[in-house]
Design a protein around this motif. Structure first.
Motif, PDB file in Angstrom:
ATOM      1  N   THR A  54       5.482  17.075  -4.617  1.00  0.00           N
ATOM      2  CA  THR A  54       6.475  17.429  -5.742  1.00  0.00           C
ATOM      3  C   THR A  54       6.401  16.054  -6.885  1.00  0.00           C
ATOM      4  O   THR A  54       7.020  16.041  -7.755  1.00  0.00           O
ATOM      5  N   SER A  55       5.615  15.020  -6.520  1.00  0.00           N
ATOM      6  CA  SER A  55       5.590  14.048  -7.245  1.00  0.00           C
ATOM      7  C   SER A  55       6.869  12.993  -7.270  1.00  0.00           C
ATOM      8  O   SER A  55       7.062  12.178  -8.003  1.00  0.00           O
ATOM      9  N   ASP A  56       7.851  13.410  -6.437  1.00  0.00           N
ATOM     10  CA  ASP A  56       9.188  12.724  -6.230  1.00  0.00           C
ATOM     11  C   ASP A  56       8.826  11.351  -5.678  1.00  0.00           C
ATOM     12  O   ASP A  56       9.576  10.442  -5.923  1.00  0.00           O
ATOM     13  N   ASN A  57       7.726  11.238  -4.741  1.00  0.00           N
ATOM     14  CA  ASN A  57       7.851  10.014  -4.224  1.00  0.00           C
ATOM     15  C   ASN A  57       6.415   9.298  -3.983  1.00  0.00           C
ATOM     16  O   ASN A  57       5.316  10.377  -4.013  1.00  0.00           O
ATOM     17  N   THR A  58       6.115   8.228  -4.135  1.00  0.00           N
ATOM     18  CA  THR A  58       4.945   7.647  -4.682  1.00  0.00           C
ATOM     19  C   THR A  58       4.837   6.334  -3.362  1.00  0.00           C
ATOM     20  O   THR A  58       6.024   5.942  -3.232  1.00  0.00           O
ATOM     21  N   TYR A  59       3.672   5.732  -3.398  1.00  0.00           N
ATOM     22  CA  TYR A  59       3.667   4.555  -2.415  1.00  0.00           C
ATOM     23  C   TYR A  59       2.422   3.848  -2.736  1.00  0.00           C
ATOM     24  O   TYR A  59       1.509   4.465  -3.149  1.00  0.00           O
ATOM     25  N   TYR A  60       2.871   2.631  -2.938  1.00  0.00           N
ATOM     26  CA  TYR A  60       1.392   1.593  -3.073  1.00  0.00           C
ATOM     27  C   TYR A  60       1.467   0.536  -2.401  1.00  0.00           C
ATOM     28  O   TYR A  60       2.327   0.138  -1.739  1.00  0.00           O
ATOM     29  N   VAL A  61       0.240   0.256  -1.801  1.00  0.00           N
ATOM     30  CA  VAL A  61       0.090  -0.898  -1.185  1.00  0.00           C
ATOM     31  C   VAL A  61       0.445  -2.338  -1.950  1.00  0.00           C
ATOM     32  O   VAL A  61       0.106  -2.044  -3.187  1.00  0.00           O
ATOM     33  N   ASP A  62       0.842  -3.254  -1.285  1.00  0.00           N
ATOM     34  CA  ASP A  62       1.197  -4.400  -2.060  1.00  0.00           C
ATOM     35  C   ASP A  62       0.297  -4.777  -3.131  1.00  0.00           C
ATOM     36  O   ASP A  62       0.581  -5.403  -3.970  1.00  0.00           O
ATOM     37  N   GLY A  66       2.221  -2.504  -9.414  1.00  0.00           N
ATOM     38  CA  GLY A  66       2.474  -3.063 -10.707  1.00  0.00           C
ATOM     39  C   GLY A  66       1.343  -2.828 -11.525  1.00  0.00           C
ATOM     40  O   GLY A  66       1.227  -3.263 -12.609  1.00  0.00           O
ATOM     41  N   ARG A  67       0.050  -2.445 -10.844  1.00  0.00           N
ATOM     42  CA  ARG A  67      -1.348  -2.767 -11.662  1.00  0.00           C
ATOM     43  C   ARG A  67      -1.861  -1.154 -11.380  1.00  0.00           C
ATOM     44  O   ARG A  67      -2.340  -0.524 -12.526  1.00  0.00           O
ATOM     45  N   PHE A  68      -1.323  -0.602 -10.252  1.00  0.00           N
ATOM     46  CA  PHE A  68      -2.059   1.076 -10.346  1.00  0.00           C
ATOM     47  C   PHE A  68      -0.986   2.063 -10.438  1.00  0.00           C
ATOM     48  O   PHE A  68       0.260   1.812  -9.867  1.00  0.00           O
TER      49      PHE A  68
END
Length: 127
Positions: A54-62, A66-68
């Motif tokens: 649903t695009s409600d949640n995203t996750y990024y590796v540290d 801030g860049r991706f």
């Protein structure tokens, strides 16, 4: 047969940007969380980012926070990975993959959670 196709890779200078796309044929990405992974030469594949169905949640590796930015276009059945301020250490083959479970309200960049993979697109960051 379900096919995921990544595109948008290439050669870019440090500090530059690329946008990767993940598209599917004969398969609706909308129902699944999508993950982006990468593998540099001589290293294991690592998770980079993911987005819930649903695009409600995203996750990024540290290392990419801030860049991706990961996003999806439901009308185009496509998921994107916008990569800015690229660094040499971002050089890798980038893969997208779909979650095993439809409709999960969350995502995680754990390889075992994904069962459909694309062939990858090469990203090279070099001057």
């Amino acid at each position: 047969q379900v096919q995921l196709v990544e595109s948008g890779g290439g050669l870019v200078q440090p500090g530059g940007s690329l946008r990767l796309s993940c598209a599917a044929s004969e398969f609706t990405l909308d129902l699944y969380a999508i993950g982006w992974f990468r593998q540099a030469p001589g290293t294991e594949r690592e998770g980079v980012a993911c987005i819930s169905s649903t695009s409600d949640n995203t996750y990024y590796v540290d290392s990419v926070k801030g860049r991706f930015t990961i996003s999806r276009d439901y009308g185009r059945n496509t998921v994107y990975l916008q990569m800015n301020s690229l660094k040499r250490e971002d050089t890798a083959v980038y893969y997208c993959a779909t979650d095993r479970v439809a409709g999960a309200p969350f995502c995680a960049v754990v390889e075992d959670a994904y069962d459909r993979w694309g062939q990858g697109t090469q990203v090279t960051v070099s001057s």
